[in-house]
Motif scaffolding. Sequence first.
Motif, PDB file in Angstrom:
ATOM      1  N   LYS A 163       0.844  -1.195   0.000  1.00 44.34           N
ATOM      2  CA  LYS A 163       0.000   0.000   0.000  1.00 44.34           C
ATOM      3  C   LYS A 163       0.880   1.245   0.000  1.00 44.34           C
ATOM      4  CE  LYS A 163      -3.840  -2.213   2.386  1.00 44.34           C
ATOM      5  NZ  LYS A 163      -4.574  -2.350   3.653  1.00 44.34           N
ATOM      6  N   ARG A 164       0.410   2.258  -0.704  1.00 43.25           N
ATOM      7  CA  ARG A 164       1.130   3.537  -0.741  1.00 43.25           C
ATOM      8  C   ARG A 164       0.112   4.658  -0.925  1.00 43.25           C
ATOM      9  NH1 ARG A 164       3.658   4.189  -6.738  1.00 43.25           N
ATOM     10  NH2 ARG A 164       5.611   4.191  -5.625  1.00 43.25           N
ATOM     11  N   GLN A 165       0.569   5.861  -0.688  1.00 40.38           N
ATOM     12  CA  GLN A 165      -0.275   7.052  -0.879  1.00 40.38           C
ATOM     13  C   GLN A 165       0.487   8.051  -1.750  1.00 40.38           C
ATOM     14  OE1 GLN A 165      -3.319   7.784  -0.191  1.00 40.38           O
ATOM     15  NE2 GLN A 165      -3.862   6.049   1.111  1.00 40.38           N
TER      16      GLN A 165
ATOM     17  N   ASN B 114       7.647  -2.326  -3.725  1.00 42.05           N
ATOM     18  CA  ASN B 114       7.731  -0.865  -3.650  1.00 42.05           C
ATOM     19  C   ASN B 114       6.402  -0.177  -3.962  1.00 42.05           C
ATOM     20  OD1 ASN B 114      10.726   0.040  -3.188  1.00 42.05           O
ATOM     21  ND2 ASN B 114      10.842  -1.744  -4.523  1.00 42.05           N
ATOM     22  N   GLY B 115       5.298  -0.960  -4.020  1.00 39.71           N
ATOM     23  CA  GLY B 115       3.970  -0.372  -4.131  1.00 39.71           C
ATOM     24  C   GLY B 115       3.519  -0.031  -5.534  1.00 39.71           C
ATOM     25  N   VAL B 116       4.184  -0.571  -6.572  1.00 41.03           N
ATOM     26  CA  VAL B 116       3.867  -0.200  -7.958  1.00 41.03           C
ATOM     27  C   VAL B 116       3.187  -1.375  -8.663  1.00 41.03           C
ATOM     28  CG1 VAL B 116       4.833   0.486 -10.192  1.00 41.03           C
ATOM     29  CG2 VAL B 116       5.766   1.445  -8.067  1.00 41.03           C
ATOM     30  N   PRO B 117       1.980  -1.171  -9.227  1.00 40.26           N
ATOM     31  CA  PRO B 117       1.325  -2.232  -9.996  1.00 40.26           C
ATOM     32  C   PRO B 117       2.026  -2.470 -11.329  1.00 40.26           C
ATOM     33  CG  PRO B 117       0.005  -0.230 -10.060  1.00 40.26           C
ATOM     34  CD  PRO B 117       1.143   0.033  -9.114  1.00 40.26           C
TER      35      PRO B 117
ATOM     36  N   ILE C  71       5.044   5.545   1.967  1.00 37.06           N
ATOM     37  CA  ILE C  71       4.846   4.189   2.483  1.00 37.06           C
ATOM     38  C   ILE C  71       3.756   4.229   3.555  1.00 37.06           C
ATOM     39  CG2 ILE C  71       5.978   2.398   3.878  1.00 37.06           C
ATOM     40  CD1 ILE C  71       8.552   3.040   2.333  1.00 37.06           C
ATOM     41  N   CYS C  72       2.896   3.211   3.558  1.00 32.01           N
ATOM     42  CA  CYS C  72       1.710   3.242   4.439  1.00 32.01           C
ATOM     43  C   CYS C  72       1.654   2.122   5.464  1.00 32.01           C
ATOM     44  CB  CYS C  72       0.435   3.169   3.596  1.00 32.01           C
ATOM     45  SG  CYS C  72       0.248   4.584   2.533  1.00 32.01           S
ATOM     46  N   THR C  73       2.637   1.234   5.478  1.00 34.61           N
ATOM     47  CA  THR C  73       2.569   0.100   6.404  1.00 34.61           C
ATOM     48  C   THR C  73       3.936  -0.160   7.030  1.00 34.61           C
ATOM     49  OG1 THR C  73       2.964  -1.418   4.551  1.00 34.61           O
ATOM     50  CG2 THR C  73       0.671  -1.084   5.205  1.00 34.61           C
ATOM     51  N   LEU C  74       3.905  -0.740   8.218  1.00 37.88           N
ATOM     52  CA  LEU C  74       5.110  -1.233   8.884  1.00 37.88           C
ATOM     53  C   LEU C  74       5.055  -2.757   8.889  1.00 37.88           C
ATOM     54  CD1 LEU C  74       5.351   1.217  11.944  1.00 37.88           C
ATOM     55  CD2 LEU C  74       6.585   1.346   9.764  1.00 37.88           C
ATOM     56  N   PRO C  75       6.192  -3.459   8.988  1.00 35.10           N
ATOM     57  CA  PRO C  75       7.528  -2.905   9.175  1.00 35.10           C
ATOM     58  C   PRO C  75       8.084  -2.280   7.901  1.00 35.10           C
ATOM     59  CG  PRO C  75       7.663  -5.275   8.849  1.00 35.10           C
ATOM     60  CD  PRO C  75       6.207  -4.933   8.915  1.00 35.10           C
ATOM     61  N   LEU C  76       8.921  -1.268   8.094  1.00 34.67           N
ATOM     62  CA  LEU C  76       9.756  -0.733   7.027  1.00 34.67           C
ATOM     63  C   LEU C  76      11.175  -1.171   7.357  1.00 34.67           C
ATOM     64  CD1 LEU C  76      10.763   1.029   4.723  1.00 34.67           C
ATOM     65  CD2 LEU C  76      10.477   3.037   6.176  1.00 34.67           C
TER      66      LEU C  76
ATOM     67  N   ILE D  31      18.538  14.478   5.678  1.00 35.72           N
ATOM     68  CA  ILE D  31      18.386  13.858   4.352  1.00 35.72           C
ATOM     69  C   ILE D  31      17.166  12.945   4.409  1.00 35.72           C
ATOM     70  CG2 ILE D  31      19.484  12.416   2.611  1.00 35.72           C
ATOM     71  CD1 ILE D  31      22.172  13.155   4.175  1.00 35.72           C
ATOM     72  N   ARG D  32      16.140  13.325   3.652  1.00 37.65           N
ATOM     73  CA  ARG D  32      14.886  12.560   3.683  1.00 37.65           C
ATOM     74  C   ARG D  32      15.078  11.243   2.937  1.00 37.65           C
ATOM     75  NH1 ARG D  32       9.122  13.553   1.402  1.00 37.65           N
ATOM     76  NH2 ARG D  32      10.224  14.508  -0.323  1.00 37.65           N
ATOM     77  N   LEU D  33      14.837  10.140   3.625  1.00 34.55           N
ATOM     78  CA  LEU D  33      14.970   8.810   3.019  1.00 34.55           C
ATOM     79  C   LEU D  33      13.636   8.285   2.506  1.00 34.55           C
ATOM     80  CD1 LEU D  33      17.268   7.166   5.727  1.00 34.55           C
ATOM     81  CD2 LEU D  33      17.981   8.110   3.530  1.00 34.55           C
ATOM     82  N   PHE D  34      12.592   8.435   3.320  1.00 38.99           N
ATOM     83  CA  PHE D  34      11.274   7.900   2.978  1.00 38.99           C
ATOM     84  C   PHE D  34      10.195   8.885   3.398  1.00 38.99           C
ATOM     85  CE2 PHE D  34      13.867   4.085   3.599  1.00 38.99           C
ATOM     86  CZ  PHE D  34      13.589   3.389   2.436  1.00 38.99           C
ATOM     87  N   SER D  35       9.196   8.996   2.549  1.00 43.47           N
ATOM     88  CA  SER D  35       7.961   9.682   2.917  1.00 43.47           C
ATOM     89  C   SER D  35       7.013   8.628   3.486  1.00 43.47           C
ATOM     90  CB  SER D  35       7.356  10.350   1.680  1.00 43.47           C
ATOM     91  OG  SER D  35       6.080  10.851   1.968  1.00 43.47           O
ATOM     92  N   LEU D  36       6.365   8.953   4.595  1.00 40.08           N
ATOM     93  CA  LEU D  36       5.479   8.011   5.278  1.00 40.08           C
ATOM     94  C   LEU D  36       4.085   8.615   5.386  1.00 40.08           C
ATOM     95  CD1 LEU D  36       7.892   7.166   8.254  1.00 40.08           C
ATOM     96  CD2 LEU D  36       7.694   5.927   6.100  1.00 40.08           C
ATOM     97  N   GLN D  37       3.090   7.791   5.450  1.00 41.15           N
ATOM     98  CA  GLN D  37       1.725   8.265   5.688  1.00 41.15           C
ATOM     99  C   GLN D  37       0.946   7.140   6.344  1.00 41.15           C
ATOM    100  OE1 GLN D  37       0.179  10.659   2.547  1.00 41.15           O
ATOM    101  NE2 GLN D  37      -1.937  10.447   3.214  1.00 41.15           N
ATOM    102  N   MET D  38       0.996   7.109   7.682  1.00 35.76           N
ATOM    103  CA  MET D  38       0.299   6.062   8.427  1.00 35.76           C
ATOM    104  C   MET D  38       0.181   6.479   9.889  1.00 35.76           C
ATOM    105  SD  MET D  38       3.362   3.257   8.759  1.00 35.76           S
ATOM    106  CE  MET D  38       4.484   3.818   7.483  1.00 35.76           C
ATOM    107  N   PRO D  39      -0.821   5.954  10.593  1.00 35.92           N
ATOM    108  CA  PRO D  39      -0.897   6.223  12.030  1.00 35.92           C
ATOM    109  C   PRO D  39       0.311   5.604  12.732  1.00 35.92           C
ATOM    110  CG  PRO D  39      -2.934   5.222  11.204  1.00 35.92           C
ATOM    111  CD  PRO D  39      -1.917   5.097  10.125  1.00 35.92           C
ATOM    112  N   ALA D  40       0.870   6.343  13.687  1.00 38.57           N
ATOM    113  CA  ALA D  40       2.025   5.822  14.426  1.00 38.57           C
ATOM    114  C   ALA D  40       1.544   4.878  15.520  1.00 38.57           C
ATOM    115  CB  ALA D  40       2.811   6.971  15.047  1.00 38.57           C
ATOM    116  N   PRO D  41       2.138   3.692  15.638  1.00 36.84           N
ATOM    117  CA  PRO D  41       1.818   2.840  16.785  1.00 36.84           C
ATOM    118  C   PRO D  41       2.317   3.495  18.068  1.00 36.84           C
ATOM    119  CG  PRO D  41       3.637   1.908  15.522  1.00 36.84           C
ATOM    120  CD  PRO D  41       3.150   3.094  14.758  1.00 36.84           C
TER     121      PRO D  41
END
Length: 720
Positions: A104-106, A174-177, A386-391, A465-475
Amino acid sequence: MAEAQEGPGRRGKRAGPGAEEPAEAETERAGRRRRRSFQPAAEPRGTTVLHDTVSARPQPLPARHFDTRTTEPVSFFLSSLEELLAWQPDSNDDFNVSAVPLAKRQPSLRSKRPRTLVCHDMRGGYLEDRFIQGSATRNPYVFYHWRYIDIFVYFSHHTVTIPPVCWTNAAHRNGVPVLGTFITEWTDGEKLCEAFLAGGEEAYHAVSEQLARIAQHYRFDGWLVNVENTLSAAAVRNLPPFLRHLTAQVHSAVPGGLVIWYDSVLQNGALRWQNELNEENRVFFDACDGLFTNYNWKEEHLERTRGLAGPRHTDVYVGVDVFARGDVIGGGFDTDKSLRLIRQHDLSAAIFAPGWVYEHLGAENFLHNENKFWGLLAEYLPTHSICTLPLATSFSLGMGTSRFLAGKEEEAGPWYDLSAQEIQPLYLEREGRLSTSCCLQDAWRGGSSLRLQGTISPGEERVAIRLFSLQMPAPPKLFLTLLYKLEGPHADEVAVALELTTWDSGTCHEGNVTSLPEPNGRHHPRFLPAPPPSLAKLLAACDRGSHGWTSRCYELDLQDCSLRDLSLLVSRHQPSPQETPFTCLLGEVRVLDAASVAASPPQVQSLTASQLWWQEGPEKEQLSLSVTLRWTFPPGQAGCFRVLSQGARCRQGQTPVQLLGLAHACLYRAVGLVVPRPAAGQSCRLELLVEPVLRDKLPVDPDRWGRLVLVYSEPAHGTS
């Protein structure tokens, strides 16, 4: 090639309590007499024990699914309408089925943000990428800028192009169809289209249903449909209903599935590329999920397309040929000129043949040129979160000049296996200030690490240095791990750490609910110098370097937060009026939900062997064995499996463990294992192991690995 099954001289059984006794006691006693030279101790519980008699009879595997010379599993295509209609799922197909679900990705494909499609067309396709378990290719072509694209198409000129499973695995991780290609062209294409389109709906329904079944079975995500031949009146009349039926079938069979039409024939059946959406081809656009236009467009084509597409403007993928064939705008390192115009009209883009970088400029400096090519386009390529863990990633590209494990070279020599490509980061470039690239010379795991080179400007304390963009609720609790290596003359002047940012929210707090929000939502996880005992397995290596790598572990407690970015902070030890250059290799980064870390890993079960093929070995006293291994493991838990050999021996003793390869589903074909030839009346033993590598990269105890022992002997005197 006979199966490994119950029967005289070839028996599979599970060792330990509850294992079945062989049915034929006399055969077993005879087997014991033949094997008197080898008396193994009781096998560990859960070990599969297989007895086999060496047979020189050739037992060929189907050429569609296996290389005829080595029996390695290979990816394949279908060449005709007859092959398409005759296709049925087959157990030999299992190697071609992707076991990596689409991450999943946003934003999702349903968003109205303009998208980027990449259409991979290289030298006819099915090159080294057809070898499902990889190859020893030096300087191969790889694609890794997944964060910047939305859809990947594998293109070839075969009638039905089924994407090689390695591409589906890498893209999905990597979330790509991934789309395959259904193409008809030239005179043969006219005949093919006449055969299934000019008749009744039963004929074209059969084709669309088969295409949907193929995508569903191999677990890719749909089709690019490319009809590049003229059509009769009867055939073109049925083309829109065929596209509608295919689209409905794909949507039903494949969650999030897509069908995209290539700009070629017109509604009257003539073959005439339009380079735009217009009234001549709109009927096909209306019947499916999108239009991929031809490449010879000018700005007025974009204006007309934008007006006619209306609310579906992002479903038009404007074609950009990187080879710049014909009267096109841009191409090569000027492809950004095309992208700029396309984005000005709020349309999606279809980048065709970006392998130009590899084919035109050569393999030698490919990674440098690839980063340059995509860096020039980055301004026009919105990124994904990225929308899910684990990363968890070691940044491997799925190729290398060596294989590394725990910072040490495990195996020297070139290798290529796109299925082994890990989650890829953002590849950020700031002219003269920062570059992000792949380092093949040193890695923690796999074939490469991520090299970050840059400078801290005078007067600044640090650079993020930004490695990953994230979009998910934090546990509520996160664990983060970092493996890195500082290089260069200024390595002692800087320190590195991880930074997590959260989306602005009045409710987001670090720690307990009485804590104040961090300014700007920036969180610096607490360093864990002495991890709690319950986390000993996860954090065993924390703060204990290995082969020059430094390991760090952190924890972070959050309340009602949503994760935004994961960055690497590089900071000076002391303020300085001078700029400070730095080079940092990242070997591994993990962001884990603490709640999932405590779970006990599953066990590899039901390890079996089949399709054994014995051949003469390279030396007189040796044999060569190829064998298919299958096992079970809960889906979605393993990133891959390491298949190992404990070696073959005809007497008591130990041999070192050797890596045979990586499996990306619950099966693997070991090819050409060289083993000792048993003497008359003697038996030998080969031990094979399957080690799961979990998605969170937590270690798995060997007692949870799969274990198979093959006890083999020559046939008794006088038997074939």
